[in-house]
Scaffold this active site. Structure first.
Site, PDB file in Angstrom:
ATOM      1  N   LYS A   1      -1.271-115.544 -32.735  1.00  0.00           N
ATOM      2  CA  LYS A   1      -1.922-114.290 -32.378  1.00  0.00           C
ATOM      3  C   LYS A   1      -3.355-114.553 -31.926  1.00  0.00           C
ATOM      4  O   LYS A   1      -4.225-114.923 -32.729  1.00  0.00           O
ATOM      5  CB  LYS A   1      -1.895-113.320 -33.568  1.00  0.00           C
ATOM      6  CG  LYS A   1      -0.485-112.835 -33.896  1.00  0.00           C
ATOM      7  CD  LYS A   1       0.150-112.157 -32.690  1.00  0.00           C
ATOM      8  CE  LYS A   1       1.604-111.812 -32.914  1.00  0.00           C
ATOM      9  NZ  LYS A   1       2.230-111.178 -31.745  1.00  0.00           N
TER      10      LYS A   1
ATOM     11  N   GLU B   1       1.404-115.567 -23.449  1.00  0.00           N
ATOM     12  CA  GLU B   1       2.156-114.313 -23.549  1.00  0.00           C
ATOM     13  C   GLU B   1       1.240-113.102 -23.423  1.00  0.00           C
ATOM     14  O   GLU B   1       0.230-113.003 -24.124  1.00  0.00           O
ATOM     15  CB  GLU B   1       2.923-114.242 -24.877  1.00  0.00           C
ATOM     16  CG  GLU B   1       3.730-112.957 -25.012  1.00  0.00           C
ATOM     17  CD  GLU B   1       4.676-112.954 -26.198  1.00  0.00           C
ATOM     18  OE1 GLU B   1       5.078-111.858 -26.634  1.00  0.00           O
ATOM     19  OE2 GLU B   1       5.035-114.049 -26.696  1.00  0.00           O
TER      20      GLU B   1
ATOM     21  N   LYS C   1      12.147-106.362 -27.187  1.00  0.00           N
ATOM     22  CA  LYS C   1      12.094-105.660 -28.464  1.00  0.00           C
ATOM     23  C   LYS C   1      13.068-104.480 -28.415  1.00  0.00           C
ATOM     24  O   LYS C   1      12.944-103.592 -27.572  1.00  0.00           O
ATOM     25  CB  LYS C   1      10.675-105.180 -28.752  1.00  0.00           C
ATOM     26  CG  LYS C   1       9.710-106.314 -29.094  1.00  0.00           C
ATOM     27  CD  LYS C   1       8.345-105.744 -29.438  1.00  0.00           C
ATOM     28  CE  LYS C   1       7.468-106.806 -30.115  1.00  0.00           C
ATOM     29  NZ  LYS C   1       7.063-107.882 -29.187  1.00  0.00           N
TER      30      LYS C   1
END
Length: 367
Positions: free
Chosen positions: A165, A218, A265
């Site tokens: 992250k 990403e 997702k």
């Protein structure tokens, strides 16, 4: 078969690590998850779960799931849950947008279809394409040395793919990427996920500074156009996530060579019905996918496992075992990680049984 009642539960899912942090200072400590139960006149019951990642990640939020269910559920009473195409058409006509609120209703109908036909959901989604699926581990945004130590710990548990992250200060993010890549094996995969957190100039600077490393980039920026601008500036493999939210955007991205992989997702796109369509388009065009969801517990993890198991391994970049991040079990029969992999149940439907004590009293019921 007819739907006779839809019951809604709210469940808190605390994190084992205490906090999960991502771009722009966002964090969460307890996830607010919604579990849906669809009853039928045959006695069969279907279940699903939806758990948005807070309110600042996607245009979705936990209370919005339950508000959307209040709009949608009355339209489904008396419908045949096995007719999933009609279920989706009815939902789309009753409520424009809000795919995340429709997702648990769609998924619970797949669970019911599997139980009605005696087949696991992965068979209904195309059949088993692999015995088990490789998992990634998300590494919460912290200081570079802390993130590196966490990766070393999770490597010992069998993980070989890591989603870092980033999306904070560019200098810190360059240090995070370098520190974590240095502790990985050559064969391990590292994804630097900015979660839309960089401006274009920050993203351009980061991808240039880490161009010598083996790392995926990403979703660097907020918009599709900003992301494709960064894609043109780097030779590093490129993943899109937040902006790939429906079939039309996916078709555009495929036609414009906007990415090398996508993050699919399930609740973001409206459930298994639409996720399967997007999955099949990616397979046809040779685009691998991380198959997962926004977050969740045992039921979300089971849903991920069924879609991933029915996807060829070469196109399954990774999947996620969200139930290993939390401290609360909400269903029996959910996937369990073994050496960095998981598989879907062979039992009919999703193969899970909710734990009544964990769900508590319903927060809504529609008949």
């Amino acid at each position: 078969m007819k739907i006779t009642a839809i019951t809604v539960y709210q469940v808190d899912l605390p994190l084992k690590e205490g906090r999960y942090s991502w771009s722009n200072g966002n964090f969460i400590e307890v996830f607010d998850s919604t579990v849906v139960e669809i009853e039928t006149d045959t006695g069969l019951v279907g279940h699903a779960e939806c758990c948005p990642l807070g309110s600042a990640y996607l245009p979705s939020f936990a209370r919005g799931v339950r508000a959307g269910l209040a709009e949608l559920a009355p339209h489904l009473i008396g419908r045949d849950p096995r007719n999933i195409g009609e279920i989706n058409r009815v939902m789309d006509a009753a409520l424009r947008g809000h795919p995340y609120a429709k997702a648990p209703l769609d998924i619970a109908c797949w669970d019911l279809l599997g139980k009605a036909t005696g087949q696991p959901v992965y068979t209904l989604l195309g059949g088993a394409a692999q015995e088990d699926v490789v998992l990634y581990r998300a590494i919460s945004q912290e200081a570079p040395d802390v993130m590196a130590r966490k990766i070393e710990g999770y490597s010992a548990e069998g993980y070989t793919k890591f989603q870092l992250k980033v999306g904070g200060d560019a200098n810190d993010d360059i240090a995070r990427i370098r520190a974590t890549r240095s502790v990985l094996k050559t064969s391990d995969l590292l994804v630097a996920d900015a979660n839309t957190g960089w401006t274009r100039h920050e993203a351009a600077r980061v991808v240039s500074a880490v161009s010598d490393l083996d790392v995926y980039i990403e979703q660097p920026c907020l918009t599709y156009e900003e992301c494709t601008s960064i894609r043109r500036r780097t030779a590093l493999p490129f993943v899109l996530d937040e902006v790939i939210d429906d079939t039309s955007t996916l078709v555009r991205a495929l036609s414009e060579d906007a990415m090398d992989c996508i993050n699919l997702k399930i609740s973001k796109v409206g459930g298994l019905t639409k996720a399967k369509l997007m999955r099949d388009l990616c397979v046809a065009q040779g685009i691998p996918m991380t198959i997962e969801d926004t977050w969740g517990g045992d039921i979300v993890t089971a849903t991920i496992a069924h879609l991933a198991r029915s996807t060829p391994a070469e196109f399954t970049f990774s999947a996620t075992d969200f139930n290993s991040y939390g401290t609360v079990d909400i269903a029996e029969g959910a996937p369990v990680r073994v050496d960095g992999r998981m598989t879907a149940s062979d039992k009919p439907g999703l193969g899970i049984t909710p734990i009544a004590a964990a769900l508590g009293a319903p927060v809504a019921r529609y008949v």
